[in-house]
Motif scaffolding. Structure first.
Motif, PDB file in Angstrom:
ATOM      1  N   ALA A 135       0.847  -1.117  -0.118  1.00 18.44           N
ATOM      2  CA  ALA A 135       0.057  -0.063  -0.022  1.00 18.44           C
ATOM      3  C   ALA A 135       1.049   1.310  -0.010  1.00 18.44           C
ATOM      4  N   PRO A 136       0.556   2.292  -0.450  1.00 19.31           N
ATOM      5  CA  PRO A 136       1.330   3.548  -0.602  1.00 19.31           C
ATOM      6  C   PRO A 136       1.009   4.386   0.643  1.00 19.31           C
ATOM      7  N   VAL A 137       1.843   3.976   1.747  1.00 15.03           N
ATOM      8  CA  VAL A 137       1.712   4.772   2.951  1.00 15.03           C
ATOM      9  C   VAL A 137       2.744   5.756   2.930  1.00 15.03           C
ATOM     10  N   SER A 138       2.146   6.937   3.668  1.00 18.77           N
ATOM     11  CA  SER A 138       2.936   8.045   3.594  1.00 18.77           C
ATOM     12  C   SER A 138       2.441   9.160   4.679  1.00 18.77           C
ATOM     13  N   TYR A 139       3.178  10.130   5.097  1.00 24.77           N
ATOM     14  CA  TYR A 139       2.842  11.255   5.794  1.00 24.77           C
ATOM     15  C   TYR A 139       2.525  12.118   5.246  1.00 24.77           C
TER      16      TYR A 139
ATOM     17  N   GLU B 161       4.298   9.748  -7.834  1.00 27.80           N
ATOM     18  CA  GLU B 161       5.552   9.368  -6.628  1.00 27.80           C
ATOM     19  C   GLU B 161       4.736   7.948  -6.303  1.00 27.80           C
ATOM     20  N   VAL B 162       3.674   7.575  -6.342  1.00 26.88           N
ATOM     21  CA  VAL B 162       3.303   6.091  -6.159  1.00 26.88           C
ATOM     22  C   VAL B 162       3.593   5.113  -7.160  1.00 26.88           C
ATOM     23  N   TYR B 163       3.490   5.762  -8.488  1.00 21.82           N
ATOM     24  CA  TYR B 163       3.999   4.674  -9.485  1.00 21.82           C
ATOM     25  C   TYR B 163       5.496   4.603  -9.483  1.00 21.82           C
TER      26      TYR B 163
ATOM     27  N   PHE C 236      -4.801   7.716  -0.003  1.00 16.78           N
ATOM     28  CA  PHE C 236      -4.453   7.908  -1.192  1.00 16.78           C
ATOM     29  C   PHE C 236      -5.517   7.137  -2.033  1.00 16.78           C
ATOM     30  N   GLU C 237      -6.237   7.565  -3.010  1.00 12.97           N
ATOM     31  CA  GLU C 237      -7.092   6.974  -3.895  1.00 12.97           C
ATOM     32  C   GLU C 237      -6.339   6.731  -5.263  1.00 12.97           C
ATOM     33  N   PHE C 238      -6.358   5.272  -5.672  1.00 13.01           N
ATOM     34  CA  PHE C 238      -6.000   5.100  -6.950  1.00 13.01           C
ATOM     35  C   PHE C 238      -7.095   5.387  -8.115  1.00 13.01           C
TER      36      PHE C 238
END
Length: 298
Positions: free
Chosen positions: A101-105, A112-114, A139-141
């Motif tokens: 999963a694209p976890v981030s603060y 960036e996710v790609y 974050f929504e794909f």
């Protein structure tokens, strides 16, 4: 690899550390019931609250206990560097696939996710499942991002968030996703309350929270729908409506499923990672009533 019921167990804690004995009890329930795969270090497995050593211990225990059941290991982290390290650990310990999963603060852009997925998949030797969990990651794909990432090497599945409970709307959503991803990428449903609808609408598998604690119930739903007995699968899911409502009340399943594990005696009290607090005492009593109704207390 990505089919049927993928059961996601709790990572119970005791005094702030991984409760190995309780975790093995939970794993043994899954192995005995013969789930199709075991997903460790997912959201229910509290992966973002565990240190690298604690994650490694979960991997070691899982691989020792799982036997011939494939293990999918969560590798999410705040930086690409961390994700790459977690991916390396998962592969070294013998995981059959990884979940990311694209976890981030900071809020992430699609690019960036790609780029993160591109970096990770370039070094993988096992399949990767894209984990789309906007309720947790914020974050929504987009469908276009699904398309772009699913074309990367080693991407084998997408874990999509909850789907509409209207069957026609669910089928339409599935048809749309299928148009954007390559044919060999499997689509799995999460969000237990809508899993029966998702499977009916064409999802290849169910990434299940209740499957991680009550695998017999989850397998009953999945097998019924897989065999064409949709009415039975939907009926079993409907019988769990009180449990689904508790998940909604607490903004997700983790607090409720940890309380359930404690109540049936497979985890000790205070099994959640702080600062997450348990459900209220009155709701524990109500949850116990639900579990008794479901005949899962032995």
């Amino acid at each position: 690899m990505f089919y049927g019921l993928s059961a996601f167990p709790l990572s119970p804690l005791r005094d702030g550390k991984v409760d190995e004995k309780s975790f093995l009890k939970i794993l043994n329930r899954l192995v005995t019931t013969k789930v199709d795969s075991i997903g460790v270090l997912g959201s229910t497995g509290s992966y973002m609250y565990l240190s690298k050593d604690e994650r490694r211990k979960i991997l070691e225990l899982s691989m020792d206990a799982a036997g011939d059941i494939p293990v999918i290991a969560g590798i999410g982290g705040l930086t690409t560097r961390d994700v790459l390290n977690f991916a390396e650990d998962a592969q070294k310990h013998g995981a059959s696939a990884v979940l990311l999963a694209p976890v981030s603060y900071q809020s992430l852009t699609e690019n960036e996710v790609y780029e993160m997925y591109k970096s990770v998949t370039s070094s993988l030797s096992v399949p990767l499942c894209i984990y789309d969990n906007p309720g947790t990651t914020h974050f929504e794909f987009s469908d276009l991002l699904y398309s772009k990432i699913s074309s990367l090497p080693q991407v084998g599945a997408i874990k999509i968030p909850g789907i509409s409970l209207d069957i026609e709307a669910a089928k339409l959503r599935m048809a749309t996703i299928r148009k954007f991803v390559t044919a060999d990428v499997k689509i799995g449903i999460s969000g237990d309350s809508c899993a029966a609808i998702g499977l009916t609408a064409g999802c290849d598998l169910w990434f299940s929270v209740i499957g991680g604690l009550f695998p017999e119930i989850a397998l009953g739903i999945a097998k019924a729908i897989r065999s064409g007995n949709v009415a039975e699968g939907l009926s079993i899911s409907s019988s769990l409506s009180k449990l689904w409502a508790m998940f909604d009340k607490y903004g997700g399943s983790l607090r409720v499923i940890s309380a359930a594990a404690e109540l049936i005696g497979v985890a000790g009290e205070n099994s959640l990672p702080l600062p997450i607090l348990p459900i209220s005492k009155s709701d524990r009593v109500y949850l116990m009533d639900i579990l008794n109704e479901l005949n899962v207390v032995k």
